[in-house]
Scaffold this motif. Structure first.
Motif, short mmCIF file in Angstrom:
data_model
loop_
_atom_site.label_atom_id
_atom_site.label_comp_id
_atom_site.label_asym_id
_atom_site.label_seq_id
_atom_site.Cartn_x
_atom_site.Cartn_y
_atom_site.Cartn_z
N ILE A 81 -6.04 5.82 -4.00
CA ILE A 81 -6.33 4.94 -2.85
C ILE A 81 -6.95 3.62 -3.31
O ILE A 81 -6.54 2.55 -2.85
N GLU A 82 -7.92 3.69 -4.21
CA GLU A 82 -8.59 2.47 -4.67
C GLU A 82 -7.62 1.52 -5.37
O GLU A 82 -7.67 0.30 -5.17
N GLY A 83 -6.75 2.07 -6.19
CA GLY A 83 -5.76 1.24 -6.89
C GLY A 83 -4.77 0.62 -5.93
O GLY A 83 -4.39 -0.55 -6.08
N ALA A 84 -4.34 1.40 -4.95
CA ALA A 84 -3.40 0.87 -3.95
C ALA A 84 -4.06 -0.24 -3.14
O ALA A 84 -3.45 -1.26 -2.86
N GLN A 85 -5.34 -0.04 -2.81
CA GLN A 85 -6.06 -1.06 -2.04
C GLN A 85 -6.22 -2.35 -2.84
O GLN A 85 -6.15 -3.44 -2.29
N GLU A 86 -6.42 -2.21 -4.14
CA GLU A 86 -6.53 -3.40 -4.99
C GLU A 86 -5.22 -4.18 -4.98
O GLU A 86 -5.21 -5.41 -4.89
N TYR A 101 0.84 -1.20 0.00
CA TYR A 101 0.00 0.00 0.00
C TYR A 101 0.87 1.25 0.00
O TYR A 101 0.67 2.17 -0.80
N GLU A 102 1.84 1.25 0.88
CA GLU A 102 2.73 2.42 1.00
C GLU A 102 3.46 2.68 -0.31
O GLU A 102 3.52 3.82 -0.79
N GLY A 117 2.14 6.96 -6.79
CA GLY A 117 1.10 7.74 -7.44
C GLY A 117 -0.23 7.04 -7.64
O GLY A 117 -1.14 7.61 -8.25
N TYR A 118 -0.36 5.83 -7.14
CA TYR A 118 -1.65 5.14 -7.27
C TYR A 118 -2.71 5.86 -6.44
O TYR A 118 -2.43 6.32 -5.34
#
Length: 148
Positions: free
Chosen positions: A57-62, A47-48, A54-55
């Motif tokens: 939040i939704e992309g990082a969570q995926e 996530y970090e 640059g992702y």
């Protein structure tokens, strides 16, 4: 606050999510604290890194969920439970399906042995269809011999 309560408060969302997923689906790793902690740390790191990259939040969570659940999408228990719920709703009352699944699982263990359930795309494969059919047949045979 005792040590266990403090430890629970310190657990990350990812740790708790994974632990619940493993327990609900009766994965072998459900009691493996080291495995869960390692996976949760990898997820937090993913996530970090994604956010720094640059992702949104939704992309990082995926990406986190991919990391957290890699190889843990398909449990023997969940697949058998699905077969029983979908194919035997009339023969096995909903209130008895959980107990029936637990009772039958060790008896069909050999059916699972030839399939790679750790493949995250297993449910979209022909092997999943074959496994589903084999499990359906195994339940039919068990019901014919023993009933519910």
């Amino acid at each position: 606050m005792n040590k266990n309560e403090k430890k629970q408060k310190e657990l990350s969302y990812y740790h708790l999510y994974l632990q619940k997923h493993l327990q609900e689906n009766r994965f072998e790793q459900a009691d493996d604290t080291a495995f869960i902690e390692t996976r949760a740390e990898l997820a937090a790191s993913a996530y970090e890194q994604a956010r720094r990259g640059g992702y949104p939040i939704e992309g990082a969570q995926e990406l986190v969920m991919q990391t957290l659940l890699k190889g843990l999408h398909h449990s023997r228990y969940a697949i058998l439970r699905e077969v029983i719920a979908n194919e035997f709703a009339y023969e096995i009352p909903k209130a008895q399906q959980e107990a029936f699944t637990r009772k039958l699982l060790p008896l069909v263990d050999n059916v699972f042995s030839i399939y790679d359930l750790s493949d995250d795309l297993f449910a979209q494969s022909l092997d999943y269809d074959l496994l589903y059919s084999e499990l359906t047949g195994a339940v039919v045979l068990y019901l014919a011999e023993y009933g519910v």
